[in-house]
Design an enzyme around this catalytic site. Structure first.
Site, mmCIF file in Angstrom:
data_model
loop_
_atom_site.group_PDB
_atom_site.id
_atom_site.type_symbol
_atom_site.label_atom_id
_atom_site.label_comp_id
_atom_site.label_asym_id
_atom_site.label_seq_id
_atom_site.Cartn_x
_atom_site.Cartn_y
_atom_site.Cartn_z
ATOM 1 N N GLU A 260 10.558 15.664 15.359
ATOM 2 C CA GLU A 260 10.946 15.538 13.957
ATOM 3 C C GLU A 260 10.181 16.574 13.132
ATOM 4 O O GLU A 260 8.955 16.622 13.165
ATOM 5 C CB GLU A 260 10.601 14.130 13.463
ATOM 6 N N LYS B 24 0.869 -1.181 0.000
ATOM 7 C CA LYS B 24 0.000 0.000 0.000
ATOM 8 C C LYS B 24 0.903 1.227 0.000
ATOM 9 O O LYS B 24 1.402 1.649 1.037
ATOM 10 C CB LYS B 24 -0.898 -0.012 1.254
ATOM 11 N N GLU C 129 9.755 1.243 10.954
ATOM 12 C CA GLU C 129 10.820 2.217 10.701
ATOM 13 C C GLU C 129 10.153 3.580 10.800
ATOM 14 O O GLU C 129 9.414 3.985 9.906
ATOM 15 C CB GLU C 129 11.422 1.956 9.315
ATOM 16 N N CYS D 262 13.760 10.116 6.878
ATOM 17 C CA CYS D 262 13.696 9.627 8.272
ATOM 18 C C CYS D 262 15.062 9.730 8.934
ATOM 19 O O CYS D 262 15.174 10.053 10.103
ATOM 20 C CB CYS D 262 13.262 8.170 8.326
HETATM 21 P P1 ADP Z 1 2.279 11.109 7.069
HETATM 22 O O1 ADP Z 1 1.448 11.617 8.199
HETATM 23 O O2 ADP Z 1 3.513 11.860 6.881
HETATM 24 O O3 ADP Z 1 1.544 10.903 5.781
HETATM 25 P P2 ADP Z 1 1.981 8.391 7.932
HETATM 26 O O4 ADP Z 1 2.861 7.653 8.871
HETATM 27 O O5 ADP Z 1 0.617 8.691 8.417
HETATM 28 O O6 ADP Z 1 2.789 9.675 7.527
HETATM 29 O O7 ADP Z 1 1.865 7.622 6.542
HETATM 30 C C1 ADP Z 1 2.753 6.601 6.119
HETATM 31 C C2 ADP Z 1 1.956 5.506 5.446
HETATM 32 O O8 ADP Z 1 1.053 4.955 6.394
HETATM 33 C C3 ADP Z 1 1.092 5.958 4.270
HETATM 34 O O9 ADP Z 1 1.082 4.930 3.274
HETATM 35 C C4 ADP Z 1 -0.288 6.082 4.888
HETATM 36 O O10 ADP Z 1 -1.345 5.929 3.965
HETATM 37 C C5 ADP Z 1 -0.260 4.919 5.859
HETATM 38 N N1 ADP Z 1 -1.222 5.012 6.977
HETATM 39 C C6 ADP Z 1 -1.724 6.127 7.558
HETATM 40 N N2 ADP Z 1 -2.573 5.794 8.561
HETATM 41 C C7 ADP Z 1 -2.622 4.447 8.605
HETATM 42 C C8 ADP Z 1 -3.306 3.491 9.431
HETATM 43 N N3 ADP Z 1 -4.133 3.873 10.405
HETATM 44 N N4 ADP Z 1 -3.088 2.185 9.205
HETATM 45 C C9 ADP Z 1 -2.237 1.770 8.239
HETATM 46 N N5 ADP Z 1 -1.566 2.612 7.428
HETATM 47 C C10 ADP Z 1 -1.751 3.929 7.608
#
Ligand code: ADP
Length: 490
Positions: A393, A184, A259, A293
């Site tokens: 961060e 995803k 990570e 990161c």
């Molecule tokens: P940012 O806030 O910078 O977008 P995230 O850590 O939220 O960083 O996003 C990193 C990845 O995690 C993206 O692919 C996002 O779609 C996914 N993501 C966000 N929320 C969830 C969740 N609740 N469960 C699984 N994946 C998620």
């Protein structure tokens, strides 16, 4: 010249997801627009997956796990991965162009990323038929040995800062170990991961082995990590989302590799080669506009060389031209309006609390790109250890300088945050460097070259930066489980 002519959108961008060997629309029919962050222009769209789509993808991955992929020999798995590396290289220029258009990063960085993505498949191709177990000596009456079995269906949740690289970093070892995968990508940057699905298919990967679903984190991402048939989740992203992923995976006892963020120190001792230290610092904080990161976002410098470092870093930062990644600007835009606001708020807050802004500290204005998300290269000087901008961060081109009076204090300051992803040190005294390496609490340590290492060097964090290791041989541990078989000889 208009934007449309200057930075043309390539033909044939994917608009469907890849599930069980087929290009499909989302069950809901909904789509997500993707934009060029330098201009705000819509450049493509892809499906907005929901739970039904996730179910289809995981079912495909599960079927392939017990079917055709199980029947594929490890040597053949390796060959498919090697062909994938070759096909990525053949298509490198187009992939780099699309990566830049969607993520904003300078094209030279995107080219490097595409080569690294190919490198991951090449590296793990070589491992596929060398994952061997042990034999355990129990005396003459028994024989005991271990098998390395694939953990099962793996989920890969990908961030927007290194889209294809992070996808390859997880898919390479997972597929080499015999797992199947559902990937995803981030909702901001899904195009190159979708193209990778096509490349893997062309390389001979059987249907269902690697599926790419697109959609939002709270919907597609959450459904994927919650799916009971997913055995392992590899997540790269923010700390709060990482914690949510871990809790969700715990409900069905899936293992996780996390990570997460960093606030990594780059230490410069008084005896350092300052040319190397300046060059290293600029790369550490301005690569991908600081959206890394493992960025070196804290310069921890001994007082006697602080002025000399600042004299070089400030003009070098001011000389960096902001612009479109496809013009190979020195610094591209941030990924989104939301990210730009977050960075600006951190710096404005620090300024309001009287932190000294040595350079930058404002939104960038670029001709013809008034709707882009640019932020100027920024250095905050002599920041105290408890300042919010030192502790949290920022994920932008913002360097915090912390001044110390001894190598011992440098170690204490380096360790003074909740993160522990990487740490760097510049010194000519190898003993001091190794003492730092021994005492610093982080997953990687760079001596005299920030970001030293690459595909083969294990990577991952301590503390809030997460756990589990990616890259190198160490990454394989996430994707196989050990089965021990013992027989009594009669
Ligand atoms: P940012 O806030 O910078 O977008 P995230 O850590 O939220 O960083 O996003 C990193 C990845 O995690 C993206 O692919 C996002 O779609 C996914 N993501 C966000 N929320 C969830 C969740 N609740 N469960 C699984 N994946 C998620």
């Amino acid at each position: 010249m208009s934007q449309a002519t200057r930075w043309a959108i390539p033909d044939g961008l994917p608009e469907k997801m890849f599930i069980d060997g087929q290009w499909v629309a989302s069950a809901s029919g909904r789509m997500i627009d993707t934009i060029d962050p330098a201009t705000g222009r819509v450049i493509g769209r892809f499906p907005d997956a929901n739970t039904d789509d996730v179910d289809r993808a995981v079912a495909g991955a599960r079927k392939a796990l017990g079917g055709e992929w199980r029947a594929t020999t490890p040597t053949m798995r390796g060959r498919i991965l090697a062909r994938t590396a070759a096909l990525i290289r053949e298509d490198a220029e187009r992939l780099a162009y699309i990566e830049t258009l969607e993520s904003g990063k300078p094209i030279r960085e995107a080219r490097g990323d595409i080569e690294t993505a190919a490198g991951y498949f090449e590296y793990y191709a070589g491992i596929a038929d060398k994952l061997q177990g042990d034999s355990i000596p129990l005396g003459p009456d028994f024989m005991s040995f271990t098998l390395h079995e694939p953990v099962g269906v793996t989920a890969h949740i990908i961030p927007w800062n290194f889209p294809l690289v992070t996808t390859a970093r997880g898919a390479g070892p997972a597929l080499a170990a015999g797992c199947t995968a559902v990937i995803k990508p981030a909702e901001q940057t899904s195009l190159t991961s979708l193209i990778l699905a096509d490349i893997l298919h062309q390389a001979g990967l059987p249907a269902g082995v690697c599926n790419v679903i697109t959609g939002y984190g709270a919907d597609a991402g959450a459904s994927l990590t919650a799916h009971p048939d997913v055995s392992h989740v590899t997540f790269t992203g923010s700390v709060p989302t990482g914690k949510t992923v871990m809790k969700t995976a715990a409900d069905h006892v899936a293992s996780v590799t996390l990570e997460l963020g960093g606030k990594s120190p780059l230490v410069v001792l008084a005896d350092a080669d300052l040319d190397a230290a300046v060059e290293g610092t600029l790369k550490a904080i301005y690569l991908n506009a600081g959206q890394v990161c493992s960025a070196g976002s804290r310069l921890v410098v001994e007082r006697s060389v602080h002025a000399a470092m600042m004299e070089r870093l400030v003009p070098a930062s001011e000389a960096l031209a902001l612009g479109h990644g496809l013009d190979d600007a020195q610094l591209g835009p941030l990924i989104s309006a939301e990210q730009l606001k977050k960075v600006a708020d951190y710096v404005d807050g620090a300024r309001a609390r009287s932190v000294s802004v040595a350079t930058g500290g404002h939104i960038g204005e670029v001709t013809d790109m008034e709707d882009g998300f640019f932020y100027t290269p920024t250095i905050l000087d002599q920041v105290s250890a408890d300042e919010k901008v030192v502790q949290e961060e920022i994920f932008g081109p913002v360097l915090c300088v912390q001044v110390v009076d001894s190598p011992e204090q440098a170690i204490a300051v380096a360790n003074g945050t909740d993160f522990g992803l990487v740490a760097g040190i510049y010194t000519r005294d190898i003993n001091r460097a190794l003492e730092f390496a021994r005492d610093v609490d982080s997953g990687q340590v760079f001596i005299n070259q920030f970001f030293a290492g690459g595909i083969a060097t294990p990577f991952g964090g301590t503390k809030q930066s997460g756990f589990g290791r990616e890259k190198g041989l160490a990454a394989m541990a996430s994707y196989y489980r050990v089965k021990c078989i013992t027989t009594r000889l009669t």
